[in-house]
Design a protein around this motif. Sequence first.
Motif, mmCIF file in Angstrom:
data_model
loop_
_atom_site.group_PDB
_atom_site.id
_atom_site.type_symbol
_atom_site.label_atom_id
_atom_site.label_comp_id
_atom_site.label_asym_id
_atom_site.label_seq_id
_atom_site.Cartn_x
_atom_site.Cartn_y
_atom_site.Cartn_z
ATOM 1 N N TRP A 30 58.963 32.020 0.639
ATOM 2 C CA TRP A 30 59.721 30.776 0.740
ATOM 3 C C TRP A 30 60.628 30.539 -0.439
ATOM 4 C CZ3 TRP A 30 57.198 26.577 -2.166
ATOM 5 C CH2 TRP A 30 55.869 26.820 -2.520
ATOM 6 N N ILE A 31 61.679 29.799 -0.119
ATOM 7 C CA ILE A 31 62.662 29.404 -1.116
ATOM 8 C C ILE A 31 62.542 27.893 -1.255
ATOM 9 C CG2 ILE A 31 65.118 29.290 -1.681
ATOM 10 C CD1 ILE A 31 65.444 31.714 0.319
ATOM 11 N N ALA A 32 62.297 27.438 -2.474
ATOM 12 C CA ALA A 32 62.137 26.007 -2.729
ATOM 13 C C ALA A 32 63.350 25.462 -3.465
ATOM 14 C CB ALA A 32 60.881 25.763 -3.573
ATOM 15 N N ASP A 33 63.677 24.209 -3.161
ATOM 16 C CA ASP A 33 64.639 23.492 -3.988
ATOM 17 C C ASP A 33 64.190 22.056 -4.118
ATOM 18 O OD1 ASP A 33 65.516 22.326 -1.558
ATOM 19 O OD2 ASP A 33 67.625 22.553 -2.045
ATOM 20 N N VAL A 62 59.357 35.354 8.597
ATOM 21 C CA VAL A 62 58.412 35.204 7.492
ATOM 22 C C VAL A 62 58.977 34.307 6.379
ATOM 23 C CG1 VAL A 62 59.140 37.242 6.181
ATOM 24 C CG2 VAL A 62 56.757 36.485 6.066
ATOM 25 N N VAL A 63 60.300 34.074 6.386
ATOM 26 C CA VAL A 63 60.940 33.285 5.327
ATOM 27 C C VAL A 63 61.073 31.821 5.740
ATOM 28 C CG1 VAL A 63 62.994 33.026 3.875
ATOM 29 C CG2 VAL A 63 62.237 35.321 4.561
ATOM 30 N N LYS A 64 60.591 30.941 4.858
ATOM 31 C CA LYS A 64 60.725 29.502 5.074
ATOM 32 C C LYS A 64 61.536 28.902 3.927
ATOM 33 C CE LYS A 64 56.656 28.646 7.876
ATOM 34 N NZ LYS A 64 57.319 28.565 9.150
ATOM 35 N N LEU A 65 62.092 27.735 4.182
ATOM 36 C CA LEU A 65 62.827 26.981 3.172
ATOM 37 C C LEU A 65 62.093 25.666 2.971
ATOM 38 C CD1 LEU A 65 66.340 27.566 4.756
ATOM 39 C CD2 LEU A 65 65.330 28.854 2.890
ATOM 40 N N LYS A 88 71.216 20.226 10.070
ATOM 41 C CA LYS A 88 70.711 21.009 11.212
ATOM 42 C C LYS A 88 69.510 21.879 10.809
ATOM 43 C CE LYS A 88 75.187 21.056 13.570
ATOM 44 N NZ LYS A 88 75.770 19.992 12.780
ATOM 45 N N ALA A 89 68.601 21.267 10.056
ATOM 46 C CA ALA A 89 67.419 21.988 9.578
ATOM 47 C C ALA A 89 66.447 22.249 10.726
ATOM 48 C CB ALA A 89 66.726 21.177 8.482
ATOM 49 N N ASP A 90 66.060 23.503 10.875
ATOM 50 C CA ASP A 90 65.088 23.923 11.885
ATOM 51 C C ASP A 90 63.718 23.347 11.501
ATOM 52 O OD1 ASP A 90 62.973 25.453 13.081
ATOM 53 O OD2 ASP A 90 64.370 27.080 13.478
ATOM 54 N N VAL A 91 63.090 22.621 12.420
ATOM 55 C CA VAL A 91 61.831 21.929 12.103
ATOM 56 C C VAL A 91 60.698 22.885 11.727
ATOM 57 C CG1 VAL A 91 62.300 19.842 13.441
ATOM 58 C CG2 VAL A 91 61.178 21.774 14.549
ATOM 59 N N ASP A 92 60.772 24.130 12.183
ATOM 60 C CA ASP A 92 59.708 25.087 11.872
ATOM 61 C C ASP A 92 59.986 25.931 10.641
ATOM 62 O OD1 ASP A 92 58.160 24.384 14.146
ATOM 63 O OD2 ASP A 92 59.540 25.558 15.395
ATOM 64 N N ARG A 93 61.241 26.001 10.228
ATOM 65 C CA ARG A 93 61.603 26.918 9.148
ATOM 66 C C ARG A 93 61.999 26.234 7.853
ATOM 67 N NH1 ARG A 93 64.453 31.669 10.464
ATOM 68 N NH2 ARG A 93 63.858 32.239 8.379
ATOM 69 N N TRP A 94 62.651 25.059 7.964
ATOM 70 C CA TRP A 94 63.131 24.357 6.769
ATOM 71 C C TRP A 94 62.368 23.040 6.692
ATOM 72 C CZ3 TRP A 94 69.016 23.030 5.839
ATOM 73 C CH2 TRP A 94 69.160 22.491 4.548
ATOM 74 N N LEU A 95 61.465 22.981 5.748
ATOM 75 C CA LEU A 95 60.555 21.844 5.622
ATOM 76 C C LEU A 95 61.007 20.934 4.482
ATOM 77 C CD1 LEU A 95 57.331 24.010 5.955
ATOM 78 C CD2 LEU A 95 58.632 22.888 7.787
ATOM 79 N N PHE A 96 60.824 19.629 4.692
ATOM 80 C CA PHE A 96 61.192 18.628 3.692
ATOM 81 C C PHE A 96 59.935 17.882 3.308
ATOM 82 C CE2 PHE A 96 65.104 19.781 5.618
ATOM 83 C CZ PHE A 96 66.101 19.535 4.687
ATOM 84 N N LEU A 97 59.626 17.873 2.007
ATOM 85 C CA LEU A 97 58.345 17.344 1.543
ATOM 86 C C LEU A 97 58.503 16.151 0.617
ATOM 87 C CD1 LEU A 97 56.778 20.816 0.850
ATOM 88 C CD2 LEU A 97 56.238 19.301 2.743
ATOM 89 N N THR A 98 57.580 15.221 0.774
ATOM 90 C CA THR A 98 57.514 14.049 -0.086
ATOM 91 C C THR A 98 56.043 13.769 -0.383
ATOM 92 O OG1 THR A 98 58.307 11.779 -0.375
ATOM 93 C CG2 THR A 98 57.501 12.358 1.834
ATOM 94 N N GLY A 99 55.793 12.901 -1.321
ATOM 95 C CA GLY A 99 54.407 12.585 -1.699
ATOM 96 C C GLY A 99 54.407 11.536 -2.783
ATOM 97 N N VAL A 133 63.973 28.380 -6.123
ATOM 98 C CA VAL A 133 62.835 29.161 -6.606
ATOM 99 C C VAL A 133 62.341 30.018 -5.442
ATOM 100 C CG1 VAL A 133 60.571 29.073 -7.705
ATOM 101 C CG2 VAL A 133 62.221 27.238 -8.141
ATOM 102 N N LEU A 134 62.154 31.315 -5.698
ATOM 103 C CA LEU A 134 61.666 32.243 -4.674
ATOM 104 C C LEU A 134 60.179 32.483 -4.886
ATOM 105 C CD1 LEU A 134 62.231 34.211 -2.325
ATOM 106 C CD2 LEU A 134 62.829 35.942 -4.061
ATOM 107 N N ILE A 135 59.402 32.303 -3.811
ATOM 108 C CA ILE A 135 57.947 32.457 -3.874
ATOM 109 C C ILE A 135 57.534 33.526 -2.861
ATOM 110 C CG2 ILE A 135 55.722 31.285 -3.555
ATOM 111 C CD1 ILE A 135 58.701 29.197 -4.360
ATOM 112 N N ASP A 136 56.676 34.447 -3.297
ATOM 113 C CA ASP A 136 56.273 35.544 -2.408
ATOM 114 C C ASP A 136 55.062 35.168 -1.552
ATOM 115 O OD1 ASP A 136 53.921 35.945 -3.943
ATOM 116 O OD2 ASP A 136 54.708 37.729 -4.965
ATOM 117 N N ARG A 137 54.592 36.132 -0.763
ATOM 118 C CA ARG A 137 53.501 35.890 0.198
ATOM 119 C C ARG A 137 52.187 35.494 -0.475
ATOM 120 N NH1 ARG A 137 55.202 39.185 5.153
ATOM 121 N NH2 ARG A 137 56.955 40.371 4.388
ATOM 122 N N GLN A 138 52.040 35.815 -1.758
ATOM 123 C CA GLN A 138 50.819 35.469 -2.508
ATOM 124 C C GLN A 138 51.003 34.216 -3.365
ATOM 125 O OE1 GLN A 138 51.971 38.928 -2.629
ATOM 126 N NE2 GLN A 138 50.704 39.134 -0.799
#
Length: 166
Positions: A30-33, A62-65, A88-99, A133-138
Motif C-alpha cells: 500500500w501507498i499511504a498519504d 494487491v496494491v491499495k491506496l 473517483k476513488a474505488d471503494v475497495d482499493r483507495w481507502l480514506f481513514l479517520t480516527g 509512503v510505500l508499505i510492503d506485504r509485511q
Amino acid sequence: MSQYGSVPEFSLTERSGKTLGLEQLRGTIWIADFIYTDCEDTCPLQSAEMARLQDELSAQEVVKLLSFSVNPEKDTPSVLSQYADRYKADVDRWLFLTGGQEEIKNLVQNGFRLSVATASTDPGVILHSPRFVLIDRQAQIRGYYDSRDTEALQRLRRDVSILTKR
C-alpha cells in the motif's frame, strides 16, 4: 530499496464506517498519504496523483491506496466519502481513514515518522508532510516519496513494480 521500520498496529474508521487496521492490510502493498479535505495547499495535488496511481495500478489488485486524514475532527466518514467521490476513488482499493486526533498524530509521527502540526498563525491550516509512503506485504515501510517531485514519483512507481513481482 531500503526498509525504514514497521507500521505499528492501528485501528481507524474508513469512509464506509468500517473499522480498518493493520490486520486487514497484511499481504497487500500500500501507498499511504496524509491529507485533509479542506486543505488548499498540497492535498488536492496529492489526491490527484493518488487518482493517477489508482488508474495506473488498476491491474495490480494487491496494491491499495490509503489516505489518512490529519484533521479527523472535521473529516468524518461522510466528509471523507464526498471527498473520495471527487477523485473517483474505488471503494475497495483507495481507502480514506479517520480516527481520534491523538491516535492519528501518534501514527503519523511515531509510526510513519513524518511531521504534522497545526499552524501557529492559522489554526485552520495543518502543516503535514506531502510525502507518499510505500508499505510492503509485511507492513514494512519501504520508501518515502515527495508528491511534488516527478523523479520521486517515478521511483515510487518503480518500487511498487519491484514489490508486486516478489
